[in-house]
Motif scaffolding. Structure first.
Motif, PDB file in Angstrom:
ATOM      1  N   ARG A  54     -49.397  35.446  49.841  1.00 46.70           N
ATOM      2  CA  ARG A  54     -49.574  33.992  49.944  1.00 46.70           C
ATOM      3  C   ARG A  54     -50.568  33.652  51.050  1.00 46.70           C
ATOM      4  N   PHE A  55     -50.516  34.392  52.164  1.00 48.19           N
ATOM      5  CA  PHE A  55     -51.452  34.135  53.253  1.00 48.19           C
ATOM      6  C   PHE A  55     -52.880  34.426  52.823  1.00 48.19           C
ATOM      7  N   ASN A  56     -53.072  35.508  52.082  1.00 48.76           N
ATOM      8  CA  ASN A  56     -54.421  35.845  51.607  1.00 48.76           C
ATOM      9  C   ASN A  56     -54.943  34.823  50.603  1.00 48.76           C
ATOM     10  N   GLN A  57     -54.050  34.217  49.811  1.00 51.90           N
ATOM     11  CA  GLN A  57     -54.478  33.244  48.806  1.00 51.90           C
ATOM     12  C   GLN A  57     -54.725  31.868  49.414  1.00 51.90           C
ATOM     13  N   THR A  58     -53.847  31.438  50.300  1.00 49.65           N
ATOM     14  CA  THR A  58     -53.920  30.068  50.817  1.00 49.65           C
ATOM     15  C   THR A  58     -54.445  29.983  52.253  1.00 49.65           C
ATOM     16  N   GLY A  59     -54.385  31.075  52.994  1.00 45.67           N
ATOM     17  CA  GLY A  59     -54.818  31.053  54.386  1.00 45.67           C
ATOM     18  C   GLY A  59     -53.795  30.421  55.317  1.00 45.67           C
ATOM     19  N   SER A  60     -52.557  30.243  54.829  1.00 47.07           N
ATOM     20  CA  SER A  60     -51.524  29.583  55.627  1.00 47.07           C
ATOM     21  C   SER A  60     -50.178  30.270  55.404  1.00 47.07           C
ATOM     22  N   THR A  61     -49.315  30.167  56.407  1.00 49.81           N
ATOM     23  CA  THR A  61     -47.966  30.720  56.270  1.00 49.81           C
ATOM     24  C   THR A  61     -46.928  29.619  56.078  1.00 49.81           C
ATOM     25  N   ASN A  62     -47.384  28.376  55.905  1.00 45.89           N
ATOM     26  CA  ASN A  62     -46.454  27.262  55.726  1.00 45.89           C
ATOM     27  C   ASN A  62     -45.665  27.393  54.436  1.00 45.89           C
ATOM     28  N   ASP A  63     -44.513  26.734  54.402  1.00 45.57           N
ATOM     29  CA  ASP A  63     -43.706  26.720  53.184  1.00 45.57           C
ATOM     30  C   ASP A  63     -44.478  26.057  52.053  1.00 45.57           C
ATOM     31  N   ARG A  64     -44.196  26.503  50.846  1.00 44.88           N
ATOM     32  CA  ARG A  64     -44.770  25.849  49.679  1.00 44.88           C
ATOM     33  C   ARG A  64     -44.009  24.567  49.402  1.00 44.88           C
ATOM     34  N   ARG A  65     -44.647  23.642  48.723  1.00 48.78           N
ATOM     35  CA  ARG A  65     -43.976  22.396  48.336  1.00 48.78           C
ATOM     36  C   ARG A  65     -42.847  22.738  47.373  1.00 48.78           C
ATOM     37  N   ARG A  66     -41.745  22.060  47.544  1.00 50.67           N
ATOM     38  CA  ARG A  66     -40.594  22.291  46.679  1.00 50.67           C
ATOM     39  C   ARG A  66     -40.161  20.970  46.078  1.00 50.67           C
ATOM     40  N   SER A  67     -39.561  21.072  44.922  1.00 57.35           N
ATOM     41  CA  SER A  67     -39.001  19.869  44.340  1.00 57.35           C
ATOM     42  C   SER A  67     -37.683  19.584  45.043  1.00 57.35           C
ATOM     43  N   GLY A  68     -37.235  18.378  44.928  1.00 62.20           N
ATOM     44  CA  GLY A  68     -35.964  18.038  45.546  1.00 62.20           C
ATOM     45  C   GLY A  68     -36.080  16.766  46.364  1.00 62.20           C
ATOM     46  N   ARG A  69     -34.975  16.398  46.927  1.00 63.41           N
ATOM     47  CA  ARG A  69     -34.916  15.162  47.685  1.00 63.41           C
ATOM     48  C   ARG A  69     -35.726  15.304  48.977  1.00 63.41           C
TER      49      ARG A  69
END
Length: 142
Positions: free
Chosen positions: A38-53
């Protein structure tokens, strides 16, 4: 959590193996592999967006909840929720308890009962020492 991810990425970029990073951070090797991909693809270690409240509180309000609780450790979740400015109504203080748990704290229920002072403890000990020598005849009078 984000700090641990950044440590893992730093170790991987320093050419440490995924398995040794996983052992050092006490996570599975597949988690490290997915994180690095994920870091190599996005350049970030942040959480991905999730569905939910969506979250009810902002990060600033989360830290304010923490500060309020540290000022008064005996307050309940409901009591802390009532003192937070600019916050939508929180049901039952569960959100406050969740935010405190994220910081490694717990909402304490205040003790309801008689508070024993040093004098009370001394008197109880004296009474126990006297009663310790009682026989059955004395106990029948109680």
């Amino acid at each position: 959590m984000l700090k641990t991810r950044n440590i893992a990425i730093g170790r991987l970029q320093a050419v440490e193996s995924q398995s040794s990073v996983a052992r050092r951070l006490n996570v599975s090797q597949s988690s490290i592999s997915r994180l690095f991909t994920r870091f190599n693809q996005t350049g970030s270690t942040n959480d991905r967006r999730r569905s939910g409240r969506p979250r009810l509180t902002t990060p600033a309000q989360d830290s304010f909840i923490r500060v309020l609780h540290l000022r008064d450790r005996t307050s309940t979740g409901e009591g802390t929720a009532a003192r937070i400015p600019e916050l939508r109504r929180i049901s039952g203080g569960q959100t406050v308890r969740n935010r405190l748990r994220e910081h490694g704290l717990r909402a304490r229920r205040p003790y309801v009962g008689n508070v024993l002072r040093g004098v009370h403890l001394v008197n109880r000990l004296r009474w126990c020492n006297n009663v310790m020598r009682w026989d059955l005849r004395n106990w029948r009078r109680v």
